[in-house]
Write an enzyme that holds these catalytic residues in place. Structure first.
Site, PDB file in Angstrom:
ATOM      1  N   ASP A 127     -50.493 -85.535 -38.800  1.00 32.09           N
ATOM      2  CA  ASP A 127     -50.708 -84.166 -38.303  1.00 32.09           C
ATOM      3  C   ASP A 127     -52.186 -83.776 -38.236  1.00 32.09           C
ATOM      4  O   ASP A 127     -52.537 -82.815 -37.551  1.00 32.09           O
ATOM      5  CB  ASP A 127     -49.979 -83.154 -39.209  1.00 32.09           C
ATOM      6  N   ARG A 274     -44.678 -92.096 -35.842  1.00 29.07           N
ATOM      7  CA  ARG A 274     -45.117 -92.487 -37.186  1.00 29.07           C
ATOM      8  C   ARG A 274     -44.940 -93.978 -37.446  1.00 29.07           C
ATOM      9  O   ARG A 274     -45.317 -94.468 -38.506  1.00 29.07           O
ATOM     10  CB  ARG A 274     -44.300 -91.719 -38.241  1.00 29.07           C
TER      11      ARG A 274
HETATM   12  O1  F6P Z   1     -46.113 -84.399 -41.763  1.00 28.87           O
HETATM   13  C1  F6P Z   1     -45.769 -85.449 -40.933  1.00 28.87           C
HETATM   14  C2  F6P Z   1     -44.524 -85.155 -40.152  1.00 28.87           C
HETATM   15  O2  F6P Z   1     -44.254 -86.259 -39.321  1.00 28.87           O
HETATM   16  C3  F6P Z   1     -44.545 -83.860 -39.356  1.00 28.87           C
HETATM   17  O3  F6P Z   1     -45.258 -83.987 -38.156  1.00 28.87           O
HETATM   18  C4  F6P Z   1     -43.070 -83.611 -39.185  1.00 28.87           C
HETATM   19  O4  F6P Z   1     -42.802 -82.232 -39.007  1.00 28.87           O
HETATM   20  C5  F6P Z   1     -42.501 -84.082 -40.473  1.00 28.87           C
HETATM   21  O5  F6P Z   1     -43.412 -85.003 -41.016  1.00 28.87           O
HETATM   22  C6  F6P Z   1     -41.144 -84.727 -40.334  1.00 28.87           C
HETATM   23  O6  F6P Z   1     -40.688 -85.032 -41.601  1.00 28.87           O
HETATM   24  P1  F6P Z   1     -39.443 -85.964 -41.922  1.00 28.87           P
HETATM   25  O7  F6P Z   1     -39.858 -87.374 -41.646  1.00 28.87           O
HETATM   26  O8  F6P Z   1     -39.185 -85.723 -43.357  1.00 28.87           O
HETATM   27  O9  F6P Z   1     -38.352 -85.534 -40.997  1.00 28.87           O
END
Ligand code: F6P
Length: 341
Positions: A127, A274
């Site tokens: 982020d 990610r």
């Molecule tokens: O903080 C990183 C992030 O990928 C955000 O962009 C997103 O809102 C969140 O984590 C999603 O989280 P999770 O993987 O727990 O759904």
């Protein structure tokens, strides 16, 4: 010294590069020993460890994810959580911890450091919203993944004369949307920092079609319509009290099609942003963070986080690191607006 390492919060490309740099320099230059804690704060909380030495970090530089595992466990929400961590660190014989994480993981590290536990933080998040550092690793990779997707979406949008909406991550910061939208030639970029007017968005869409091109709308998952213009659903909360975002792309698809008459489709990039191998930029930044973090531990520093300032890696107080969220300044957003429509 025996040093514990953990990765907490949402994973991001470059975590393994940090771990490798910490372990390589720590073992080969300083002669320290390491122990990995599994799944973020869950590891020290429940005493779950992993062997961590030079053999374990061989070949992990280009690998996404984290060999240590990650979680959003918040030990401060667990009854007696801090005491459990203190007991487990003592049992495992850990003198200092390197906590690699974002706002939440480092927030816990800040509190533990205040209680006398030796902790050094390393900032990570796709982020890019940590106030104390110019950039976090993972961001560049996430942006590149989004740009690759946008490049592809342009051609199918043109073929079908459709408005294509791309929903990207970023939580309450619009950095991924802004950078990927700018680099990918988006016709509208919507970010949380600037509530949007759905009529203005539709006007840009029509304008783009009038010029014989098909619009690409990049929307950050946390973008919000201006008050009273559109109703959104309530979202659930995680262990750190963050709302689980997502769904704005679908709302835009529906509204744009209904209000402009042009066929619309959304693409939610989600966790693709990610995953996978980090870019060269992220590998270098993550490696430099790791090298400086082990230096800090070796020198007996604690309660600090490594940070990028310009091209230098510096140390800042952990409390400073998590104080403020770095959001997109409106003048930066205004730069992108020149290309809207
Ligand atoms: O903080 C990183 C992030 O990928 C955000 O962009 C997103 O809102 C969140 O984590 C999603 O989280 P999770 O993987 O727990 O759904």
């Amino acid at each position: 010294m025996r040093i514990g390492v953990l990765t907490g919060g949402g994973d991001c490309p470059g975590l393994n590069a940090v771990i490798r740099a910490v372990v390589r320099k720590g073992s080969e230059v300083y002669g320290h020993e390491f122990v990995g804690f599994r799944d973020g704060w869950k590891g020290p909380l429940e005493g779950i460890t992993l062997e961590l030495g030079v053999p374990q970090v061989r070949g992990i530089l280009p690998r996404g994810g984290t060999i240590l595992g990650s979680s959003r466990t918040n030990p401060l929400k667990v009854e007696g959580g801090v005491e459990k961590i203190q007991t487990n660190l003592k049992r495992v014989g850990v003198d200092a911890l390197i906590a690699i994480g974002g706002e939440d993981t480092l927030g816990v590290a800040t509190q533990l450091a205040a209680l006398g536990i030796n902790v050094v933080g390393v900032p990570k998040t796709i982020d890019n919203d940590l106030g104390a550092t110019d950039y976090t690793f993972g961001f560049d990779t996430a942006v590149q993944i989004a740009v690759d997707a946008i490049d592809r979406l342009h051609t199918t949008a043109e073929s079908h004369h459709r408005a294509l909406i791309v929903e990207v991550m970023g939580r309450h910061a619009g950095w991924i949307a802004l950078h990927s939208g700018l680099a990918g030639g988006a016709n509208v970029i919507l970010i949380p920092e600037r509530p949007f007017d759905i009529d203005a968005v539709c006007a840009y869409v029509k304008q783009r079609f009038a010029r014989q091109f098909a619009p690409i709308i990049v929307v950050a998952e946390g973008a919000q319509p201006a008050e009273g213009s559109l109703a959104l659903q309530e979202a659930e909360l995680d262990a750190f009290g963050h709302v689980r975002l997502g769904g704005i792309g679908y709302v835009l698809e529906r509204e744009i099609q209904a209000r402009t008459g042009f066929e619309s489709r959304q693409t939610v990039l989600g966790h693709v942003q990610r995953g996978g191998t980090p870019t060269a930029y992220d590998r270098v930044l993550a490696t430099r963070f790791g090298l400086h973090a082990i230096d800090a531990v070796h020198e007996g520093d604690s309660g600090v986080m490594v940070a990028l300032r310009g091209t230098d890696i510096v140390r800042v107080q952990l409390s400073e690191a998590t104080k403020e969220l770095k959001t997109v300044p409106l003048e930066r957003y205004a730069e992108a607006e020149v290309f809207f429509g």
